[in-house]
Design an enzyme around this catalytic site. Structure first.
Site: not given
Length: 455
Positions: A99, A101, A127, A135-136, A183, A313, A319-320, A326
């Site tokens: 809940s 609570t 009070d 809480s509900n 495809h 890498s 390499k990029v 990603e």
């Protein structure tokens, strides 16, 4: 916090609480009981709950249920928390009582202590701070309000930013014709603008769906208290509190039409999760399309070049990689997983209460924030810096045997298929092979096979 402690007491007895903690015994008991994940309720959730506590205090004061001085002290403390202060005072794990609570009492205790510190007013956590609430009804109300605020203030603006970036880049590709693909195989030509228009339409649909769902997040079950009957709450309190919340947030907050539904079921948040899941599907498609377009740079499609952000890498110099798409794809995977968790949690309502509220709230808010951040990164660090490779597009288009489709109405499917097979086998342009295998003139073939006309 220091290692010094004080003695606090709840209905279960005494226990030690860190000396400088604003919370009390019930929070400390929850910290000890639920040392499960280290994951805490999102700050947006705590802030939304604080707004609700402030609104409830003001409403109860207006109705004569709380002394004005006490209510003002509660509201002052709650507004400070709603502004992001005292964030370290909410240590309860997400995986707690279903809940929520423990989190509700955590905030009640902190507000009680803050009211004493800030205003010199003695306020009881149950009070006074929790007057006319439980809480509900507070926890589902906070989940809805927090999600609505993050949706309106964070995700929708980020979606708008991404759409604007894609629209601008699509206009730059208006005159660029490329090979279409179905495809993943060569198909009839399209313009870059046409191709990217699909993304724009997807984002427009996602925005419309989220906005529609967002309307249903604004009906709060506040005042339903324990089971939906409203016991111990003035019926007028809910109306007044929603009015105060509307002023504080700028949203059209209203009481739920059926509080039993809003407490026992969390269908609105499951719906929101479904829309986030759909957006994740859209973003993953965009991310993967960009990865394919960027692939290469020599042996792939290489039709579009993404900004180079970092070495790709630890072993291959130069390499990029397409790191932003990603990262976005991983965000989408997380959101899809969260949707499964929310769906399971959403059906975990028995009779008058859902008992997986904290995990629903946590994943709902995480989904919204993750998607917003993904949209912003995709716009700023990928789309805005895309460069189109016109020469590569033209080269692929010239060698595309599927252009022969345009000759079907003139020479028939079977003849066109023979031309396509020969052009592919000999790696020659369709127009050259068609000139040899048909009676059509070069002028006729140029008109029929013009990629611009075919788009």
């Amino acid at each position: 916090m220091s290692l010094k402690f004080r003695v606090e007491q709840d209905s279960f007895g005494e226990l030690l609480v860190p000396l400088d903690a604003l919370y009390g015994a019930q929070t400390q008991r929850a910290v000890q009981n639920f040392a499960i994940s280290g994951l805490l309720m999102p700050p947006e959730f705590i802030q939304a709950m604080a707004l609700i506590k402030a609104a409830a205090a003001e409403a109860n004061a207006a109705l004569g249920h709380l002394p004005a001085k006490r209510a003002k002290a509660i509201a002052r403390a709650a507004n400070a928390i709603a502004a992001g202060e005292y964030a370290d005072q909410f240590p309860v794990d997400v995986f707690q009582t279903g809940s929520g609570t423990s989190t509700n009492m955590n905030l009640n205790e902190v507000l009680s202590a803050l009211a004493k510190r800030q205003s010199g007013v003695t306020v009881h956590p149950n009070d006074d701070v929790n007057h006319g609430q439980s809480s509900n009804d507070v926890v589902p109300s906070s989940s809805l309000l927090a999600s609505a605020l993050v949706l309106q203030r964070v995700l929708l603006p980020s979606l708008k930013q991404l759409r604007a970036s894609i629209a601008k880049k699509a206009r730059q590709g208006r005159g660029l014709i490329k090979t279409g693909r179905t495809h993943l195989m060569d198909a009839m030509p399209v313009t870059v603008e046409q191709e990217w228009s699909a993304w724009l339409a997807q984002l427009d649909s996602a925005t419309a769906r989220l906005q529609d769902t967002g309307k249903r997040l604004l009906a709060l079950p506040l005042g339903g208290t324990a089971v939906g009957t409203g016991v111990n709450a003035d019926p007028k309190m809910t109306v007044l509190a929603c009015r105060y919340l509307g002023k504080a947030t700028g949203l059209k907050i209203q009481p739920a039409g059926n509080k039993f539904e809003s407490m026992a079921a969390q269908d609105h948040l499951v719906e929101l999760s479904g829309q986030c899941n759909a957006l994740a599907v859209t973003l993953m498609k965009i991310a993967n399309d960009l990865r394919w377009m960027n692939s290469g740079p020599l042996s792939g499609l290489a039709e579009a070049e993404l900004p180079a952000l970092q070495p790709g890498s630890s072993i291959m110099p130069g390499k990029v990689n397409p790191v932003i798409p990603e990262a976005v794809a991983m965000v989408c995977a997380q959101v899809m997983g969260n949707h499964a968790a929310i769906s399971i949690a959403g059906q975990s309502g028995s009779f008058q209460l859902n008992t997986m509220m904290p995990v629903i709230a946590y994943n709902s808010i995480q989904n919204l924030n993750l998607l917003a951040s993904a949209c912003g990164h995709l716009a700023e660090k990928a789309i805005d810096g895309v460069k189109f490779n016109k020469a590569r597009m033209q080269d692929g288009l010239a060698r595309n045997p599927i252009l022969v489709t345009a000759l079907n109405p003139v020479i028939g499917y079977e003849k066109a298929a023979l031309i396509a097979k020969r052009a592919y086998a000999e790696k020659r342009p369709i127009i050259d092979v068609a000139k040899e295998m048909t009676d059509l003139s070069l002028t006729e073939l140029e008109a029929l096979l013009n990629p611009g006309r075919l788009c």
